[in-house]
Design an enzyme around this catalytic site. Structure first.
Site, mmCIF file in Angstrom:
data_model
loop_
_atom_site.group_PDB
_atom_site.id
_atom_site.type_symbol
_atom_site.label_atom_id
_atom_site.label_comp_id
_atom_site.label_asym_id
_atom_site.label_seq_id
_atom_site.Cartn_x
_atom_site.Cartn_y
_atom_site.Cartn_z
ATOM 1 N N GLY A 126 0.786 -1.015 0.136
ATOM 2 C CA GLY A 126 -0.011 0.218 -0.324
ATOM 3 C C GLY A 126 1.075 1.688 -0.108
ATOM 4 O O GLY A 126 2.600 1.054 0.346
ATOM 5 N N LYS A 127 -0.214 2.756 -0.067
ATOM 6 C CA LYS A 127 0.946 3.527 0.097
ATOM 7 C C LYS A 127 -0.040 4.602 -0.348
ATOM 8 O O LYS A 127 -1.083 4.444 -0.530
ATOM 9 C CB LYS A 127 1.928 3.850 -1.551
ATOM 10 C CG LYS A 127 3.043 4.700 -1.152
ATOM 11 C CD LYS A 127 4.029 4.062 -0.404
ATOM 12 C CE LYS A 127 5.336 4.788 -0.344
ATOM 13 N NZ LYS A 127 6.341 4.117 0.470
#
Length: 460
Positions: free
Chosen positions: A116-117
């Site tokens: 994720g980011k």
């Protein structure tokens, strides 16, 4: 670094497995290549994008509006995991690309996480601490139903840090009373449940990934075929010369400062000849004292100018910030931001070994060019995983309430980094198809991910 480049490389890995490396996943039978392509198609997309504008009342009474994003790429290997950037470079495509890299990085390092980011488009230098706290809390409100200790676990990244994670943890706790909260964010302050050594872990891990290669070559523990024999000899030449190994470091934040200090205290003599930030490069062929420069940077948020260097009794030149990339040195550690080495400056790179502490500092074309010139490039997906590894230890600490010492945590991290580095270097220095180390890292991660997809029923 673009999403298109990342997806192209994922497809290239899929094609390689189908056409060249037919041994990997060979027990999948006649449908093997179909499964490989399906897995590649999964990895080229993202699971979910959360976006919106964060609005706060600024100190002057005006309304500030900041585009914000969180991308959840793939969770077949575990909960989504990745940092939150506060930067004017943040946009959706960048965040999607970085989330893909996190999936691959976590898979390569056998961490029980997906990718994720997140990011907020904001210039942190133009805002007060109160304003940044309000933006942080607004970001958590945007994501409150999509993050959590058993769903998506953010961490610090460019422009954020332990203080921001503390603010976000407090807001999540207020929004979710009576629910677990301490592991929703990692990279928190030590007093708020953070792990010892987290701040410097990425820089130490970056140096470890590089120096393990030097040690393995010098100790003869790394088998090398004829195709890579010249690179092996160049590494041996660097490490066995009478003078210390010269190191230039782009960036001088947490990552680069920690890497510089590791270089300075390494048993094999190293000489840090240059450090830089967005304003300048400080250079001395004879070597720089890292600690006073680090102290100055932390106090003033910049490197000293020529007059201040004299006051610090440091003999050095002040150069343009980009000059750090092209200085005559043995090792270049890239610890700033993406797309620093491109077609424009690739021919001017003098370092023999380039280490990507930052994400994507060498673009795809420059990567291939430098490889063809005999450079050794240790890619981000391998080198900068120290931070997420210690974040994993922090997550375990929050679950078990067992607090480990800084020494134990960093030793465990270094041990894991060396294990993965050995696997990658062995594959690379025995490869025969001219593939880059980055490509082989992607391949190892890809194989683990699509194997998990098949085992869990995502590929049928």
């Amino acid at each position: 670094m673009t999403e298109n480049t990342t997806t192209q490389l994922i497809q290239k890995v899929a094609d390689y497995l189908k056409e060249v490396d037919t041994e990997s996943l060979s027990d999948w039978g006649e449908e093997r290549n179909d499964f490989i392509q399906m897995g590649g198609d999964y990895l080229k997309g993202v699971d979910k994008v959360i976006s919106g504008d964060l609005r706060i009342i600024k100190d002057d009474g005006s309304v500030g509006t900041y585009p914000a994003f969180r991308v959840q790429h793939n969770n077949v290997a575990g909960y989504y995991k990745g940092g939150i950037r506060f930067s004017t470079g943040v946009h959706q495509s960048e965040v999607e690309t970085l989330s893909m890299l996190m999936t691959l990085k976590n898979a390569l390092h056998d961490l029980p996480y997906g990718g994720g980011k997140g990011g907020v488009h904001i210039d942190v230098r133009q805002h007060s601490k109160r304003e940044l706290m309000e933006v942080s809390k607004a970001y958590v409100r945007l994501l409150q139903n999509d993050i959590g200790p058993y769903r998506d676990i953010p961490a610090p990244d460019v422009g954020s840090g332990a203080e921001v994670m503390d603010w976000m943890t407090e807001e999540y706790k207020a929004l979710h009373p009576k629910e677990p909260f301490i592991n929703t964010f990692t990279g928190k302050s030590i007093a708020n449940g953070g792990a010892q050594g987290r701040a410097e872990s990425t820089g130490i891990g970056t140096f470890t990934s590089y120096f393990y290669l030097v040690e393995a070559v010098m100790n003869g523990t790394l088998p090398v075929n004829e195709e890579h024999a010249e690179k092996k000899e160049r590494i041996k030449e660097i490490a066995s010369k009478e003078e210390p190994i010269s190191v230039a470091i782009q960036g001088f934040g947490n990552l680069s400062r920690a890497a510089a200090m590791e270089a300075e205290r390494c048993e094999t003599p190293h000489r840090v000849v240059a450090v830089s930030d967005s304003r300048s490069t400080v250079y001395s062929k004879a070597g720089l004292p890292v600690e006073p420069l680090a102290s100055f940077k932390m106090k003033h948020d910049r490197l000293p100018n020529e007059e201040e260097l004299k006051e610090l009794e440091i003999e050095a030149e002040v150069l343009d910030p980009k000059e750090v990339l092209t200085l005559d040195c043995d090792v270049l550690i890239l610890g700033a931001i993406e797309d620093q080495i491109t077609a424009e400056n690739q021919a001017d790179i003098q370092a023999t070994i380039l280490v990507e502490g930052a994400n994507g500092p060498i673009n795809q074309d420059a990567d291939a060019y430098l490889e063809s010139k005999g450079k050794v490039i240790i890619p981000d997906v391998l080198a900068n995983a120290g931070g997420v590894t210690v974040s994993y230890f922090e997550w375990i600490q929050g679950t078990t309430n067992e607090v480990k010492s800084k020494t134990d945590i960093l030793n465990d991290m270094n041990s894991r980094m060396k294990d993965v580095s050995h696997r990658v270097y062995t594959a690379y220095f025995n490869s025969e198809n001219g593939e880059t180390m980055r490509f082989l890292c992607y391949k190892l991660a890809f194989v683990r991910l699509i194997d998990l997809m098949k085992r869990t029923g995502k590929l049928m």
